[in-house]
Design a protein around this motif. Structure first.
Motif, PDB file in Angstrom:
ATOM      1  N   GLN A 161     -60.556  19.995  10.495  1.00  0.00           N
ATOM      2  CA  GLN A 161     -61.809  19.957  11.247  1.00  0.00           C
ATOM      3  C   GLN A 161     -62.918  20.608  10.433  1.00  0.00           C
ATOM      4  N   LEU A 162     -64.119  20.038  10.531  1.00  0.00           N
ATOM      5  CA  LEU A 162     -65.310  20.564   9.874  1.00  0.00           C
ATOM      6  C   LEU A 162     -66.013  21.508  10.846  1.00  0.00           C
ATOM      7  N   LEU A 163     -66.338  22.724  10.391  1.00  0.00           N
ATOM      8  CA  LEU A 163     -66.910  23.735  11.268  1.00  0.00           C
ATOM      9  C   LEU A 163     -68.324  24.152  10.895  1.00  0.00           C
ATOM     10  N   GLY A 164     -68.835  23.717   9.761  1.00  0.00           N
ATOM     11  CA  GLY A 164     -70.194  24.085   9.379  1.00  0.00           C
ATOM     12  C   GLY A 164     -70.388  23.966   7.888  1.00  0.00           C
ATOM     13  N   TYR A 165     -71.531  24.476   7.419  1.00  0.00           N
ATOM     14  CA  TYR A 165     -71.813  24.450   5.992  1.00  0.00           C
ATOM     15  C   TYR A 165     -72.527  25.729   5.574  1.00  0.00           C
ATOM     16  N   TYR A 166     -72.530  25.974   4.256  1.00  0.00           N
ATOM     17  CA  TYR A 166     -73.194  27.143   3.676  1.00  0.00           C
ATOM     18  C   TYR A 166     -73.787  26.755   2.334  1.00  0.00           C
ATOM     19  N   ASN A 167     -75.061  27.083   2.127  1.00  0.00           N
ATOM     20  CA  ASN A 167     -75.739  26.836   0.862  1.00  0.00           C
ATOM     21  C   ASN A 167     -76.003  28.192   0.205  1.00  0.00           C
ATOM     22  N   PRO A 168     -75.282  28.539  -0.870  1.00  0.00           N
ATOM     23  CA  PRO A 168     -75.443  29.854  -1.483  1.00  0.00           C
ATOM     24  C   PRO A 168     -76.752  30.032  -2.239  1.00  0.00           C
ATOM     25  N   ILE A 169     -77.411  28.954  -2.603  1.00  0.00           N
ATOM     26  CA  ILE A 169     -78.661  29.071  -3.346  1.00  0.00           C
ATOM     27  C   ILE A 169     -79.796  29.494  -2.411  1.00  0.00           C
ATOM     28  N   VAL A 204     -72.985  23.297  -2.551  1.00  0.00           N
ATOM     29  CA  VAL A 204     -73.070  23.466  -1.106  1.00  0.00           C
ATOM     30  C   VAL A 204     -71.628  23.457  -0.639  1.00  0.00           C
ATOM     31  N   TYR A 205     -71.304  24.313   0.300  1.00  0.00           N
ATOM     32  CA  TYR A 205     -69.933  24.433   0.756  1.00  0.00           C
ATOM     33  C   TYR A 205     -69.822  24.099   2.235  1.00  0.00           C
ATOM     34  N   ARG A 206     -68.732  23.428   2.596  1.00  0.00           N
ATOM     35  CA  ARG A 206     -68.410  23.166   3.990  1.00  0.00           C
ATOM     36  C   ARG A 206     -67.350  24.163   4.432  1.00  0.00           C
ATOM     37  N   LEU A 207     -67.498  24.659   5.646  1.00  0.00           N
ATOM     38  CA  LEU A 207     -66.487  25.526   6.240  1.00  0.00           C
ATOM     39  C   LEU A 207     -65.533  24.631   7.020  1.00  0.00           C
ATOM     40  N   VAL A 208     -64.245  24.649   6.658  1.00  0.00           N
ATOM     41  CA  VAL A 208     -63.272  23.740   7.249  1.00  0.00           C
ATOM     42  C   VAL A 208     -61.982  24.479   7.606  1.00  0.00           C
ATOM     43  N   VAL A 209     -61.182  23.830   8.435  1.00  0.00           N
ATOM     44  CA  VAL A 209     -59.824  24.281   8.733  1.00  0.00           C
ATOM     45  C   VAL A 209     -58.888  23.349   7.984  1.00  0.00           C
ATOM     46  N   MET A 210     -57.992  23.920   7.176  1.00  0.00           N
ATOM     47  CA  MET A 210     -57.015  23.097   6.466  1.00  0.00           C
ATOM     48  C   MET A 210     -55.787  23.924   6.121  1.00  0.00           C
ATOM     49  N   GLN A 211     -54.736  23.228   5.720  1.00  0.00           N
ATOM     50  CA  GLN A 211     -53.516  23.894   5.285  1.00  0.00           C
ATOM     51  C   GLN A 211     -53.796  24.687   4.013  1.00  0.00           C
ATOM     52  N   LYS A 263     -79.215  30.475   0.788  1.00  0.00           N
ATOM     53  CA  LYS A 263     -78.602  31.363   1.784  1.00  0.00           C
ATOM     54  C   LYS A 263     -78.675  30.790   3.203  1.00  0.00           C
ATOM     55  N   GLN A 264     -78.786  29.476   3.330  1.00  0.00           N
ATOM     56  CA  GLN A 264     -78.786  28.843   4.649  1.00  0.00           C
ATOM     57  C   GLN A 264     -77.356  28.565   5.072  1.00  0.00           C
ATOM     58  N   TYR A 265     -77.111  28.677   6.360  1.00  0.00           N
ATOM     59  CA  TYR A 265     -75.799  28.333   6.890  1.00  0.00           C
ATOM     60  C   TYR A 265     -75.967  27.770   8.291  1.00  0.00           C
ATOM     61  N   ASN A 266     -75.005  26.986   8.699  1.00  0.00           N
ATOM     62  CA  ASN A 266     -74.958  26.430  10.032  1.00  0.00           C
ATOM     63  C   ASN A 266     -73.492  26.352  10.424  1.00  0.00           C
ATOM     64  N   PHE A 267     -73.070  27.247  11.300  1.00  0.00           N
ATOM     65  CA  PHE A 267     -71.681  27.313  11.719  1.00  0.00           C
ATOM     66  C   PHE A 267     -71.581  27.004  13.205  1.00  0.00           C
ATOM     67  N   ASN A 268     -70.541  26.283  13.593  1.00  0.00           N
ATOM     68  CA  ASN A 268     -70.265  26.017  14.999  1.00  0.00           C
ATOM     69  C   ASN A 268     -69.404  27.169  15.510  1.00  0.00           C
ATOM     70  N   SER A 269     -70.035  28.155  16.127  1.00  0.00           N
ATOM     71  CA  SER A 269     -69.333  29.385  16.491  1.00  0.00           C
ATOM     72  C   SER A 269     -68.266  29.153  17.558  1.00  0.00           C
ATOM     73  N   ASP A 270     -68.473  28.207  18.470  1.00  0.00           N
ATOM     74  CA  ASP A 270     -67.461  27.945  19.503  1.00  0.00           C
ATOM     75  C   ASP A 270     -66.168  27.440  18.879  1.00  0.00           C
ATOM     76  N   LYS A 271     -66.271  26.510  17.952  1.00  0.00           N
ATOM     77  CA  LYS A 271     -65.078  25.970  17.300  1.00  0.00           C
ATOM     78  C   LYS A 271     -64.408  27.024  16.416  1.00  0.00           C
ATOM     79  N   ILE A 272     -65.218  27.840  15.749  1.00  0.00           N
ATOM     80  CA  ILE A 272     -64.657  28.893  14.891  1.00  0.00           C
ATOM     81  C   ILE A 272     -63.878  29.891  15.732  1.00  0.00           C
TER      82      ILE A 272
END
Length: 78
Positions: free
Chosen positions: A34-42, A16-23, A44-53
Motif C-alpha cells: 500500500q502507498l501511504l504518502g510521499y516525501y521530497n527531501p530537496i 522523491v520518495y514514496r512511503l509504502v508498506v512492503m515486505q 522538505k515537502q511531505y504528504n502522509f496519510n496519517s489514518d492509514k499509517i
C-alpha cells in the motif's frame, strides 16, 4: 515481516520518495502492498496519510529509522 519504508522515484539528482508498506525482503523499488504518502527531501515537502499509517502501525508493521524520523517530523504517533 512487513515494514514501512521509502521507495525512490524521480529523476537523477532529483529524488522523491514514496512511503509504502512492503515486505522487508522485497527490493527497494519493488511492488508495495500500500502507498501511504510521499516525501521530497530537496524541498522538505511531505504528504502522509496519517489514518492509514496509524492503522498499519497498530497491525505491527515496523518503520525503518528514516521513516521513524519522518513520522516524528509529521507528528504522527501510533
Amino acid at each position: 515481516m512487513l515494514k514501512l519504508r521509502l521507495t525512490r522515484i524521480g529523476r537523477k539528482r532529483q529524488p522523491v520518495y514514496r512511503l509504502v508498506v512492503m515486505q522487508n525482503t522485497t527490493r527497494r523499488d519493488g511492488r508495495p502492498i500500500q502507498l501511504l504518502g510521499y516525501y521530497n527531501p530537496i524541498t522538505k515537502q511531505y504528504n502522509f496519510n496519517s489514518d492509514k499509517i496509524k492503522y498499519w502501525l497498530k497491525q505491527g508493521v515496523q518503520p525503518t529509522e528514516t521513516v521513524k524520523s519522518l513520522l516524528r517530523m509529521a507528528n504522527i504517533k501510533n
